[in-house]
Design a protein around this motif. Structure first.
Motif, PDB file in Angstrom:
ATOM      1  N   LEU A  17      56.001  58.161  79.638  1.00  0.00           N
ATOM      2  CA  LEU A  17      55.188  56.966  79.851  1.00  0.00           C
ATOM      3  C   LEU A  17      56.053  55.720  79.757  1.00  0.00           C
ATOM      4  CD1 LEU A  17      53.458  59.105  77.825  1.00  0.00           C
ATOM      5  CD2 LEU A  17      51.668  57.581  78.600  1.00  0.00           C
ATOM      6  N   GLU A  18      55.573  54.639  80.362  1.00  0.00           N
ATOM      7  CA  GLU A  18      56.350  53.406  80.364  1.00  0.00           C
ATOM      8  C   GLU A  18      55.440  52.196  80.185  1.00  0.00           C
ATOM      9  OE1 GLU A  18      59.961  52.775  82.955  1.00  0.00           O
ATOM     10  OE2 GLU A  18      58.491  51.482  83.985  1.00  0.00           O
ATOM     11  N   LEU A  19      55.928  51.247  79.434  1.00  0.00           N
ATOM     12  CA  LEU A  19      55.294  49.936  79.291  1.00  0.00           C
ATOM     13  C   LEU A  19      56.176  48.975  80.081  1.00  0.00           C
ATOM     14  CD1 LEU A  19      53.214  48.004  78.008  1.00  0.00           C
ATOM     15  CD2 LEU A  19      54.803  47.794  76.067  1.00  0.00           C
ATOM     16  N   ALA A  20      55.648  48.475  81.197  1.00  0.00           N
ATOM     17  CA  ALA A  20      56.430  47.578  82.055  1.00  0.00           C
ATOM     18  C   ALA A  20      56.469  46.172  81.480  1.00  0.00           C
ATOM     19  CB  ALA A  20      55.817  47.578  83.455  1.00  0.00           C
ATOM     20  N   VAL A  42      46.977  56.638  72.029  1.00  0.00           N
ATOM     21  CA  VAL A  42      47.678  55.526  71.374  1.00  0.00           C
ATOM     22  C   VAL A  42      48.534  54.797  72.397  1.00  0.00           C
ATOM     23  CG1 VAL A  42      49.541  54.975  69.742  1.00  0.00           C
ATOM     24  CG2 VAL A  42      47.681  56.511  69.056  1.00  0.00           C
ATOM     25  N   LEU A  43      49.316  55.542  73.152  1.00  0.00           N
ATOM     26  CA  LEU A  43      50.219  54.938  74.131  1.00  0.00           C
ATOM     27  C   LEU A  43      49.447  54.182  75.209  1.00  0.00           C
ATOM     28  CD1 LEU A  43      52.705  57.910  74.258  1.00  0.00           C
ATOM     29  CD2 LEU A  43      53.217  55.604  73.392  1.00  0.00           C
ATOM     30  N   ARG A  44      48.361  54.753  75.693  1.00  0.00           N
ATOM     31  CA  ARG A  44      47.558  54.085  76.725  1.00  0.00           C
ATOM     32  C   ARG A  44      46.939  52.800  76.180  1.00  0.00           C
ATOM     33  NH1 ARG A  44      45.261  59.871  78.246  1.00  0.00           N
ATOM     34  NH2 ARG A  44      46.840  60.460  79.766  1.00  0.00           N
ATOM     35  N   LYS A  45      46.453  52.828  74.946  1.00  0.00           N
ATOM     36  CA  LYS A  45      45.881  51.618  74.348  1.00  0.00           C
ATOM     37  C   LYS A  45      46.912  50.502  74.236  1.00  0.00           C
ATOM     38  CE  LYS A  45      42.389  53.950  71.580  1.00  0.00           C
ATOM     39  NZ  LYS A  45      42.009  54.330  70.201  1.00  0.00           N
ATOM     40  N   CYS A  46      48.178  50.873  74.106  1.00  0.00           N
ATOM     41  CA  CYS A  46      49.258  49.884  74.006  1.00  0.00           C
ATOM     42  C   CYS A  46      49.825  49.509  75.369  1.00  0.00           C
ATOM     43  CB  CYS A  46      50.355  50.410  73.085  1.00  0.00           C
ATOM     44  SG  CYS A  46      49.846  50.429  71.341  1.00  0.00           S
ATOM     45  N   GLY A  47      49.204  49.984  76.440  1.00  0.00           N
ATOM     46  CA  GLY A  47      49.585  49.570  77.780  1.00  0.00           C
ATOM     47  C   GLY A  47      50.528  50.483  78.527  1.00  0.00           C
ATOM     48  N   PHE A  48      50.886  51.618  77.958  1.00  0.00           N
ATOM     49  CA  PHE A  48      51.783  52.546  78.635  1.00  0.00           C
ATOM     50  C   PHE A  48      51.041  53.287  79.754  1.00  0.00           C
ATOM     51  CE2 PHE A  48      54.030  51.831  74.741  1.00  0.00           C
ATOM     52  CZ  PHE A  48      55.375  52.090  75.003  1.00  0.00           C
ATOM     53  N   VAL A  49      51.787  53.604  80.809  1.00  0.00           N
ATOM     54  CA  VAL A  49      51.256  54.406  81.905  1.00  0.00           C
ATOM     55  C   VAL A  49      52.221  55.562  82.159  1.00  0.00           C
ATOM     56  CG1 VAL A  49      49.997  52.518  83.022  1.00  0.00           C
ATOM     57  CG2 VAL A  49      52.355  53.001  83.688  1.00  0.00           C
ATOM     58  N   VAL A  50      51.695  56.662  82.673  1.00  0.00           N
ATOM     59  CA  VAL A  50      52.512  57.829  82.990  1.00  0.00           C
ATOM     60  C   VAL A  50      53.380  57.509  84.204  1.00  0.00           C
ATOM     61  CG1 VAL A  50      52.454  60.232  83.787  1.00  0.00           C
ATOM     62  CG2 VAL A  50      50.865  59.474  82.007  1.00  0.00           C
ATOM     63  N   VAL A  51      54.688  57.763  84.071  1.00  0.00           N
ATOM     64  CA  VAL A  51      55.618  57.547  85.180  1.00  0.00           C
ATOM     65  C   VAL A  51      56.406  58.805  85.522  1.00  0.00           C
ATOM     66  CG1 VAL A  51      55.849  55.059  84.799  1.00  0.00           C
ATOM     67  CG2 VAL A  51      57.441  56.639  83.655  1.00  0.00           C
ATOM     68  N   GLY A  52      56.237  59.861  84.749  1.00  0.00           N
ATOM     69  CA  GLY A  52      56.960  61.091  85.040  1.00  0.00           C
ATOM     70  C   GLY A  52      56.564  62.186  84.084  1.00  0.00           C
TER      71      GLY A  52
END
Length: 190
Positions: free
Chosen positions: A186-189, A158-168
């Motif tokens: 995860l973070e959405l920049a 779900v998070l990846r589909k919304c543009g989030f990427v793992v940052v930690g």
């Protein structure tokens, strides 16, 4: 300020997943014909939310849930507190006017984090993705962060589909599993 007490973050470098999806991709599967909508949380939504939290399997998958999902007084105090806080955005998720869950955005130190809970009977239909995408459209501030247990593949999708990427990554005691659980941050920049 650093992470909340009891939490520690270790940057692991941003991981990129498949390209961001379009708004069209965020819609629930066409076969269901179900439209995900958000609205303000009402008092009559709370019994639904409480019922969703009684699902032991959903609590295990979510991991970081209430200490005692059956404690109605704690549940009501929690919702009174978050609904009274103007810094917290909460929305009820509906599909065809039926309550199927909730989404929230809340401050953690100087960051905004999001979370969601969808009735397990509705999992796999795109409701979490549609609800999170709609909430993100309401949030003007970026970046936005989220957390998910490392083994919660559905929430990570779900998070990846919304543009989030793992940052930690982080770990903490998870009430739903009664154990320390590792999680991705995860973070959405912008």
């Amino acid at each position: 300020m650093g992470p909340p007490p009891g939490r520690r973050s270790r940057p692991v470098g941003a991981r990129r997943y498949p390209a961001r999806v379009t708004a069209e991709d965020l819609r629930p599967p066409a076969a269901t014909g179900e439209a995900v909508r958000l609205r303000l949380v009402r008092d009559d939504d709370l019994p639904h939310f409480f019922a969703f939290e009684q699902d032991a399997q959903a609590n295990w998958v979510a991991a970081f849930g209430p200490v005692d999902p059956a404690d109605r007084a704690a549940f009501e105090a929690h919702w009174r507190r978050i609904r009274a806080d103007p810094a917290i955005v909460t929305r009820t998720v509906t599909v065809d006017d039926a309550v199927v869950g909730h989404v929230a955005a809340f401050p953690v130190d100087d960051q905004t984090e999001v979370s969601y809970w969808i009735d397990r009977a509705r999992w796999g239909r795109g409701h979490a993705t549609g609800a999170l995408a709609a909430l993100l459209a309401e949030l003007p501030r970026r970046p936005v962060r989220a957390r998910a247990a490392k083994d919660n593949a559905a929430s990570l999708a779900v998070l990846r589909k919304c543009g989030f990427v793992v940052v930690g990554e982080d770990s903490g005691y998870a009430n739903g599993r009664r154990a320390v659980v590792e999680e991705w941050v995860l973070e959405l920049a912008a």
